[in-house]
Design a protein around this motif. Structure first.
Motif, PDB file in Angstrom:
ATOM      1  N   ARG A  32       0.828  -1.206   0.000  1.00  5.22           N
ATOM      2  CA  ARG A  32       0.000   0.000   0.000  1.00  5.22           C
ATOM      3  C   ARG A  32       0.869   1.264   0.000  1.00  5.22           C
ATOM      4  NH1 ARG A  32      -3.567  -1.730  -2.581  1.00  5.22           N
ATOM      5  NH2 ARG A  32      -3.553   0.462  -3.041  1.00  5.22           N
ATOM      6  N   ILE A  33       1.980   1.234   0.725  1.00  6.25           N
ATOM      7  CA  ILE A  33       2.897   2.379   0.711  1.00  6.25           C
ATOM      8  C   ILE A  33       3.442   2.562  -0.705  1.00  6.25           C
ATOM      9  CG2 ILE A  33       5.155   3.202   1.512  1.00  6.25           C
ATOM     10  CD1 ILE A  33       4.412   1.919   4.257  1.00  6.25           C
ATOM     11  N   GLY A  34       3.800   1.461  -1.346  1.00  9.25           N
ATOM     12  CA  GLY A  34       4.260   1.519  -2.739  1.00  9.25           C
ATOM     13  C   GLY A  34       3.199   2.067  -3.668  1.00  9.25           C
ATOM     14  N   ALA A  35       1.934   1.685  -3.432  1.00  8.25           N
ATOM     15  CA  ALA A  35       0.826   2.193  -4.250  1.00  8.25           C
ATOM     16  C   ALA A  35       0.671   3.703  -4.070  1.00  8.25           C
ATOM     17  CB  ALA A  35      -0.471   1.480  -3.877  1.00  8.25           C
ATOM     18  N   GLY A  36       0.893   4.187  -2.848  1.00  8.51           N
ATOM     19  CA  GLY A  36       0.843   5.628  -2.606  1.00  8.51           C
ATOM     20  C   GLY A  36       1.940   6.352  -3.372  1.00  8.51           C
ATOM     21  N   TRP A  37       3.136   5.785  -3.384  1.00  5.49           N
ATOM     22  CA  TRP A  37       4.240   6.385  -4.141  1.00  5.49           C
ATOM     23  C   TRP A  37       3.963   6.352  -5.641  1.00  5.49           C
ATOM     24  CZ3 TRP A  37       7.731   9.616  -2.585  1.00  5.49           C
ATOM     25  CH2 TRP A  37       8.137   9.613  -1.268  1.00  5.49           C
ATOM     26  N   ILE A  38       3.325   5.301  -6.114  1.00  5.66           N
ATOM     27  CA  ILE A  38       2.980   5.222  -7.542  1.00  5.66           C
ATOM     28  C   ILE A  38       2.012   6.343  -7.911  1.00  5.66           C
ATOM     29  CG2 ILE A  38       1.700   3.831  -9.228  1.00  5.66           C
ATOM     30  CD1 ILE A  38       3.065   1.360  -7.952  1.00  5.66           C
ATOM     31  N   ARG A  39       1.065   6.654  -7.036  1.00  7.89           N
ATOM     32  CA  ARG A  39       0.131   7.756  -7.272  1.00  7.89           C
ATOM     33  C   ARG A  39       0.830   9.113  -7.162  1.00  7.89           C
ATOM     34  NH1 ARG A  39      -3.594   5.556  -9.912  1.00  7.89           N
ATOM     35  NH2 ARG A  39      -4.917   4.102  -8.818  1.00  7.89           N
ATOM     36  N   TRP A  40       1.824   9.184  -6.292  1.00  5.73           N
ATOM     37  CA  TRP A  40       2.516  10.445  -6.042  1.00  5.73           C
ATOM     38  C   TRP A  40       3.439  10.824  -7.203  1.00  5.73           C
ATOM     39  CZ3 TRP A  40       7.516  12.249  -5.318  1.00  5.73           C
ATOM     40  CH2 TRP A  40       7.624  13.484  -4.679  1.00  5.73           C
ATOM     41  N   ARG A  41       4.125   9.857  -7.785  1.00  9.18           N
ATOM     42  CA  ARG A  41       5.139  10.147  -8.813  1.00  9.18           C
ATOM     43  C   ARG A  41       4.626  10.944 -10.010  1.00  9.18           C
ATOM     44  NH1 ARG A  41       7.083   4.892  -7.382  1.00  9.18           N
ATOM     45  NH2 ARG A  41       8.908   5.166  -6.094  1.00  9.18           N
ATOM     46  N   PRO A  42       3.498  10.556 -10.640  1.00 11.26           N
ATOM     47  CA  PRO A  42       3.044  11.350 -11.795  1.00 11.26           C
ATOM     48  C   PRO A  42       2.690  12.794 -11.438  1.00 11.26           C
ATOM     49  CG  PRO A  42       1.844   9.281 -11.696  1.00 11.26           C
ATOM     50  CD  PRO A  42       2.653   9.391 -10.449  1.00 11.26           C
ATOM     51  N   VAL A  88      -6.497  13.644  -1.426  1.00 18.67           N
ATOM     52  CA  VAL A  88      -7.467  13.102  -2.380  1.00 18.67           C
ATOM     53  C   VAL A  88      -6.869  11.985  -3.248  1.00 18.67           C
ATOM     54  CG1 VAL A  88      -8.850  13.704  -4.411  1.00 18.67           C
ATOM     55  CG2 VAL A  88      -8.831  15.200  -2.437  1.00 18.67           C
ATOM     56  N   VAL A  89      -5.582  12.082  -3.560  1.00 19.99           N
ATOM     57  CA  VAL A  89      -4.985  11.139  -4.510  1.00 19.99           C
ATOM     58  C   VAL A  89      -4.070  10.117  -3.844  1.00 19.99           C
ATOM     59  CG1 VAL A  89      -3.492  10.943  -6.540  1.00 19.99           C
ATOM     60  CG2 VAL A  89      -5.159  12.781  -6.403  1.00 19.99           C
ATOM     61  N   VAL A  90      -3.128  10.575  -3.054  1.00 20.98           N
ATOM     62  CA  VAL A  90      -2.086   9.689  -2.523  1.00 20.98           C
ATOM     63  C   VAL A  90      -2.566   8.899  -1.313  1.00 20.98           C
ATOM     64  CG1 VAL A  90       0.258   9.583  -1.594  1.00 20.98           C
ATOM     65  CG2 VAL A  90      -0.290  11.207  -3.407  1.00 20.98           C
ATOM     66  N   ARG A  91      -3.136   9.594  -0.329  1.00 27.20           N
ATOM     67  CA  ARG A  91      -3.529   8.915   0.910  1.00 27.20           C
ATOM     68  C   ARG A  91      -4.547   7.795   0.698  1.00 27.20           C
ATOM     69  NH1 ARG A  91      -4.816  12.308   6.114  1.00 27.20           N
ATOM     70  NH2 ARG A  91      -2.662  11.942   6.680  1.00 27.20           N
ATOM     71  N   PRO A  92      -5.585   7.966  -0.135  1.00 29.11           N
ATOM     72  CA  PRO A  92      -6.509   6.835  -0.338  1.00 29.11           C
ATOM     73  C   PRO A  92      -5.824   5.594  -0.915  1.00 29.11           C
ATOM     74  CG  PRO A  92      -7.511   8.853  -1.119  1.00 29.11           C
ATOM     75  CD  PRO A  92      -6.089   9.187  -0.779  1.00 29.11           C
TER      76      PRO A  92
END
Length: 175
Positions: A77-87, A108-112
């Motif tokens: 899940r932490i990795g998924a947050g970073w994936i959302r954060w990078r773009p 709205v984007v990273v934390r969920p």
């Protein structure tokens, strides 16, 4: 009825409805409810093919482990947050963007993405700590600060308007 007999009934039922099992992709996970049971391992087969066993399995975006722990899922899940954060990092790291707007975007984007499935986690302090570290890393990066700047976490969270991840984990569990 044994496991192999149930697999065979399942396979025949699916094939009677024109479904086909991919014998290369099929695997199974044995959930160990306690460490005290020492049963012999059963070799699970479909026809003559032995089905491999897995220690963890991804299901509906969450990782289920055979030992009942959630360490892999928290890391995922932490990795998924970073994936959302990078773009979005070009906008989130822009010095001209207001910090509150960056915080809103983060909420709205990273934390969920990081907290997906958290309402089902049997969470420990180590998991909360891991999530807090990941969150503070992203928030510091957004604000253009490093740990060497010696700015307290609370000051950064207040600057971007983000509540502690621990509170959000508790909120999602109570919901």
């Amino acid at each position: 009825m044994g496991v192999n007999a149930m697999w065979e009934v399942w396979r025949k039922t699916l094939e009677s409805k024109d479904f086909k099992l991919s014998r290369l992709k099929i695997k199974y996970l044995e959930y160990k409810f306690s460490e005290e049971r020492h049963e012999e391992e059963v070799e699970v087969k479909i026809d003559t093919q032995v089905i491999p066993i897995r220690d963890s399995f991804k299901y509906l975006g969450s990782i289920i482990q055979s030992n009942g722990k959630i360490d892999e899922d928290v890391t995922h899940r932490i990795g998924a947050g970073w994936i959302r954060w990078r773009p979005a990092s070009r906008v989130l790291c822009d010095k001209n963007a207001p910090p509150r707007l960056k915080g809103k975007f983060y909420r709205v984007v990273v934390r969920p993405a990081m907290l997906y499935g958290a309402e089902c986690w049997p969470i420990k302090k180590s998991h909360v700590q891991k999530m807090s570290v990941a969150e503070m890393r992203t928030l510091r990066w957004m604000c253009g600060h490093t740990r060497k700047d010696k700015i307290m976490n609370e000051v950064i969270k207040d600057k971007v308007g983000v509540a502690p991840v621990e509170a959000k984990l508790r909120e999602s569990r109570l919901r």
